[in-house]
Motif scaffolding. Structure first.
Motif, PDB file in Angstrom:
ATOM      1  N   LEU B   3     -20.061 -16.108   5.555  1.00 38.22           N
ATOM      2  CA  LEU B   3     -20.236 -15.025   4.572  1.00 38.22           C
ATOM      3  C   LEU B   3     -20.529 -15.593   3.201  1.00 38.22           C
ATOM      4  O   LEU B   3     -21.372 -15.096   2.455  1.00 38.22           O
ATOM      5  N   LEU B   4     -19.831 -16.699   2.910  1.00 35.99           N
ATOM      6  CA  LEU B   4     -20.007 -17.333   1.606  1.00 35.99           C
ATOM      7  C   LEU B   4     -21.432 -17.872   1.465  1.00 35.99           C
ATOM      8  O   LEU B   4     -22.105 -17.717   0.454  1.00 35.99           O
ATOM      9  N   LEU B   5     -21.893 -18.508   2.559  1.00 28.52           N
ATOM     10  CA  LEU B   5     -23.262 -19.044   2.546  1.00 28.52           C
ATOM     11  C   LEU B   5     -24.276 -17.919   2.380  1.00 28.52           C
ATOM     12  O   LEU B   5     -25.256 -18.037   1.647  1.00 28.52           O
ATOM     13  N   ALA B   6     -23.991 -16.824   3.088  1.00 28.44           N
ATOM     14  CA  ALA B   6     -24.913 -15.677   2.982  1.00 28.44           C
ATOM     15  C   ALA B   6     -24.933 -15.140   1.570  1.00 28.44           C
ATOM     16  O   ALA B   6     -25.975 -14.769   1.042  1.00 28.44           O
ATOM     17  N   ALA B   7     -23.753 -15.125   0.943  1.00 25.99           N
ATOM     18  CA  ALA B   7     -23.666 -14.597  -0.430  1.00 25.99           C
ATOM     19  C   ALA B   7     -24.512 -15.411  -1.389  1.00 25.99           C
ATOM     20  O   ALA B   7     -25.048 -14.892  -2.360  1.00 25.99           O
ATOM     21  N   CYS B   8     -24.617 -16.743  -1.080  1.00 28.83           N
ATOM     22  CA  CYS B   8     -25.441 -17.614  -1.940  1.00 28.83           C
ATOM     23  C   CYS B   8     -26.880 -17.144  -1.992  1.00 28.83           C
ATOM     24  O   CYS B   8     -27.583 -17.390  -2.958  1.00 28.83           O
ATOM     25  N   ALA B   9     -27.327 -16.526  -0.910  1.00 26.96           N
ATOM     26  CA  ALA B   9     -28.747 -16.172  -0.825  1.00 26.96           C
ATOM     27  C   ALA B   9     -29.016 -14.735  -1.202  1.00 26.96           C
ATOM     28  O   ALA B   9     -30.109 -14.253  -1.072  1.00 26.96           O
ATOM     29  N   THR B  10     -28.009 -14.029  -1.667  1.00 26.15           N
ATOM     30  CA  THR B  10     -28.243 -12.614  -1.960  1.00 26.15           C
ATOM     31  C   THR B  10     -29.124 -12.433  -3.196  1.00 26.15           C
ATOM     32  O   THR B  10     -29.229 -13.308  -4.042  1.00 26.15           O
ATOM     33  N   GLN B  11     -29.747 -11.284  -3.281  1.00 28.70           N
ATOM     34  CA  GLN B  11     -30.625 -10.956  -4.396  1.00 28.70           C
ATOM     35  C   GLN B  11     -29.780 -10.580  -5.615  1.00 28.70           C
ATOM     36  O   GLN B  11     -28.620 -10.232  -5.473  1.00 28.70           O
ATOM     37  N   PRO B  12     -30.407 -10.586  -6.808  1.00 27.19           N
ATOM     38  CA  PRO B  12     -29.698 -10.060  -7.970  1.00 27.19           C
ATOM     39  C   PRO B  12     -29.340  -8.595  -7.725  1.00 27.19           C
ATOM     40  O   PRO B  12     -30.011  -7.902  -6.972  1.00 27.19           O
ATOM     41  N   GLY B  13     -28.288  -8.119  -8.372  1.00 29.55           N
ATOM     42  CA  GLY B  13     -27.784  -6.775  -8.113  1.00 29.55           C
ATOM     43  C   GLY B  13     -28.675  -5.689  -8.665  1.00 29.55           C
ATOM     44  O   GLY B  13     -29.703  -5.959  -9.285  1.00 29.55           O
ATOM     45  N   PRO B  14     -28.271  -4.429  -8.442  1.00 21.53           N
ATOM     46  CA  PRO B  14     -29.068  -3.302  -8.928  1.00 21.53           C
ATOM     47  C   PRO B  14     -29.182  -3.321 -10.453  1.00 21.53           C
ATOM     48  O   PRO B  14     -28.200  -3.576 -11.142  1.00 21.53           O
ATOM     49  N   SER B  15     -30.355  -3.058 -10.946  1.00 21.40           N
ATOM     50  CA  SER B  15     -30.546  -2.970 -12.406  1.00 21.40           C
ATOM     51  C   SER B  15     -31.915  -2.379 -12.697  1.00 21.40           C
ATOM     52  O   SER B  15     -32.818  -2.440 -11.867  1.00 21.40           O
ATOM     53  N   GLY B  40     -33.580  -2.882  -7.625  1.00 18.50           N
ATOM     54  CA  GLY B  40     -33.468  -4.030  -8.529  1.00 18.50           C
ATOM     55  C   GLY B  40     -34.774  -4.769  -8.764  1.00 18.50           C
ATOM     56  O   GLY B  40     -35.863  -4.268  -8.468  1.00 18.50           O
ATOM     57  N   VAL B  41     -34.639  -5.983  -9.277  1.00 16.73           N
ATOM     58  CA  VAL B  41     -35.785  -6.764  -9.741  1.00 16.73           C
ATOM     59  C   VAL B  41     -36.797  -7.038  -8.632  1.00 16.73           C
ATOM     60  O   VAL B  41     -37.986  -7.165  -8.884  1.00 16.73           O
ATOM     61  N   ARG B  42     -36.319  -7.089  -7.397  1.00 17.82           N
ATOM     62  CA  ARG B  42     -37.219  -7.374  -6.274  1.00 17.82           C
ATOM     63  C   ARG B  42     -38.363  -6.348  -6.204  1.00 17.82           C
ATOM     64  O   ARG B  42     -39.488  -6.673  -5.860  1.00 17.82           O
TER      65      ARG B  42
END
Lengths: 204, 436
Positions: B3-15, B40-42
């Motif tokens: 889960l931690l590794l996956a979190a590393c690859a997450t996108q920036p949050g909503p904005s 978000g930015v994506r």
């Protein structure tokens, strides 16, 4: 070294810490940066450091020119809108506002700008004074609005290239001081900037 | 840990994009703002592009301008070897995890719309800059034959040069536009006729573009039909396919004052631009990923089948070694399937959903005054019904009034500030929703 069973949680916790540090993103919400330097967010178009460098160069160059430096009186100048002849739409007022302010500051009274952008407000004020609606000092009355000795006119010309190796943008920023009576160009200086960039393959 | 590794690859949050937090959206655009914030930015650029068209539809020029300006800022960002880019290139992430900047035709249309708004504000030099960028974006097309081949952009550069008083540069731009236009008419017919979405005869292919002079005081730009759609093609959808959003049955007509209606000249097609961009460098990477995934899947299938068969045969013959070999093969097959399932070669099929297809232009010089102008879209193509737009405009001598008339979902017109004497009827159709 043999790993003790009770040390496993410690190793696991350390791994989490190392991973957390490893995946710490270089993100920021908002921060103040020096507008005279290129920031992290870059563009191949005009940037703040370009505007600052253009203003600095033009101020030094113009104030050293005999037209201003050797003038017997502070000449009046009208800053004309800059012309954009590049492929980047941008706020041209940034260049002219910056240059006018820096010139005014550095010239220390050796030249004066007229505010043609608020001509309607000045006209209304004059009319109000003359019709008695507004009070004023009669000794400061002028027959007409100030005419100018010179026009200061800027432009940017650009050229763009793109290939599989990336993009290149060349920009030439030029300002001219033009005699408002004869149209003779009395002073001119340029600054050129070339930038290259290459987007990642996912955007090509 | 995973889960931690996956979190590393997450996108920036909503904005929301810079500056948009302060904007109070018109009620019909509130869902669009919420979508932009959530994605978000994506997807900022994509949502800004669609927001701009929606805002024009609602007559909110300021919001459209703001959206296009921010979209352009984001499009011009150079993503070198960024983390986002690296992830999107990776075999284990879908291409659409990258920040959307759009294909060349979408970037070009962003600049085009902004350029038209600059024209309406009579900022001819910034308008010219936009049309140059619009043309330049197409220089990223891989297909040499179709690089920078939008006729309208060069024509509009010429119009801006005329307004700026540079006759020589105007001539150069009009010559480039004429050359591109003559090739477009033939190519478009060959390309679109088999699909039944247009064709030279239906577009009333004029031989040449009209001259534009400083005396011209009305320029009508028309946008017709629906945007092309991107779809995934190939075994795993690893290539982008372009489908027509829907063609046009014929060009619009413009009636100015007491004159007879005249045909608008269809000068460009967004669909045509989308299909002639050529392959991408990324296609080769995705192609290799798809090949790897396919090979791993095939190997997994063969290995699993063989393993199951061997185990069956081993059990029947009471041969433990054969059973063991079969079990090993089955496990290898499952592992191969597992590896294949982690590879994600799907191409990015996000697209600007409320773009039009056909771009047309009409210009004329008409005596100054309050002049009724009628623009009729013939219908019969993607938009079935004939629709008309009637507006009384202030036309001035030697001042160019630029009208942007859009067929879908309106029709609606974007006018220069202060140009309208009478407002057009408000469009009754709901806002379009993009699907991607």
């Amino acid at each position: 070294m043999k790993l003790q069973r009770r040390s496993l949680p410690t190793v696991f916790a350390l791994a989490i810490v190392v991973l957390s540090i490893g995946c710490k993103k270089e993100s920021f919400e908002i921060r103040d940066v020096d507008p005279g330097k290129a920031g992290v967010v870059r563009s191949l178009g005009p940037e703040s450091q370009d505007a600052r460098r253009v203003a600095e160069l033009m101020v030094r160059s113009l104030l050293a020119d005999p037209t201003i430096a050797a003038s017997d009186y502070p000449p009046t100048i009208a800053m004309l809108p800059m012309e954009n002849n590049s492929r980047f739409p941008f706020n041209k007022d940034i260049f002219t506002t910056l240059l006018e302010a820096e010139l005014n500051k550095a010239a220390n009274g050796r030249l004066r700008f007229v505010a043609r952008d608020i001509l309607d407000d000045v006209e209304a004020e004059r009319q109000g004074k003359r019709e008695g609606d507004l009070d004023y000092d009669p000794t400061r009355r002028t027959r007409a609005l100030a005419g100018v000795d010179y026009f200061l006119k800027g432009r940017v010309d650009g050229q763009s290239w793109a290939s599989s190796k990336g993009q290149a943008e060349y920009a030439v920023y030029a300002f001219r001081l033009i005699d408002a009576e004869s149209s003779i160009v009395l002073w001119q200086d340029v600054m050129d900037v070339k930038k290259e960039g290459k987007d990642d393959v996912i955007y090509r | 840990m995973l889960l931690l590794l996956a979190a590393c690859a997450t996108q920036p949050g909503p904005s929301l994009p810079p500056g948009f937090e302060m904007v109070e959206p018109p009620e019909p655009l509130a869902p669009r703002f919420e979508k932009m914030r959530t994605e978000g930015v994506r997807n900022w650029v994509l949502n800004l592009q669609e927001l701009a068209v929606d805002a024009l539809y609602l007559g909110d020029r300021d919001l459209a301008t703001m959206a296009l300006d921010e979209a352009i800022v984001q499009i011009e960002v150079i993503y070198g070897d960024s983390e986002q880019a690296r992830l999107a290139r990776s075999a284990f992430y879908k291409e659409n995890s990258k920040i959307f900047k759009g294909d060349p035709y979408e970037r070009s249309m962003t600049y085009f719309l902004r350029g038209v708004l600059y024209m309406q504000d009579r900022e001819w030099d910034n308008a010219r800059a936009c049309f140059r960028s619009a043309a330049f974006m197409d220089a990223f097309a891989e297909d040499e034959q179709h690089k920078a081949d939008w006729a309208l952009f060069d024509y509009l550069i010429g119009v801006c040069e005329v307004r700026l008083g540079d006759a020589s540069s105007a001539d150069d731009a009009f010559k480039r536009a004429a050359g591109t236009y003559s090739r477009f008419a033939e190519s478009y017919e060959a390309l679109s006729a088999p699909l039944g979405i247009g064709g030279k005869s239906r577009l009333a292919g004029f031989a040449e573009l009209p001259d534009f002079t400083r005396q011209d005081n009305l320029l009508v730009l028309t946008l017709q039909g629906y945007a092309p759609r991107k779809v995934g093609v190939g075994r795993f959808g690893e290539y982008i396919g372009i489908e027509p959003g829907g063609g046009v049955a014929g060009p619009p007509k413009v009636r100015v004052g007491s004159r007879q209606p005249e045909l608008v000249r269809t000068v460009d097609s967004v669909y045509y631009q989308a299909v002639t961009r050529g392959g991408r460098e990324l296609d080769r990477i995705l192609g290799r990923q798809a090949q790897f995934k396919g090979t791993a899947e095939d190997a997994g299938e063969v290995s699993t089948h063989l393993g199951v068969w061997a185990m069956g045969a081993g059990l029947e013959g009471h041969n433990k070694d054969v059973v063991a070999a079969g079990a090993l093969l089955t496990l290898l097959g499952i592992a191969s399937y597992g590896v294949a399932s982690t590879v994600q070669p799907e191409a990015d099929t996000r697209y600007w959903g409320n773009l039009p297809d056909a771009l047309g232009m009409y210009r004329t010089a008409y005596p100054a005054g309050e002049i009724p102008v009628e623009i009729v879209f013939p219908g019969g193509g993607a938009v079935k019904k004939e629709t008309a737009l009637i507006q009384t405009l202030h036309l001035e001598e030697n001042e160019l009034c630029v009208v942007l008339a859009i067929e879908y979902p309106g029709p609606f017109a974007c006018l220069p500030p202060g140009a309208a004497v009478t407002a057009a009827e408000p469009a009754a159709e709901p806002l379009p929703t993009a699907t991607y």
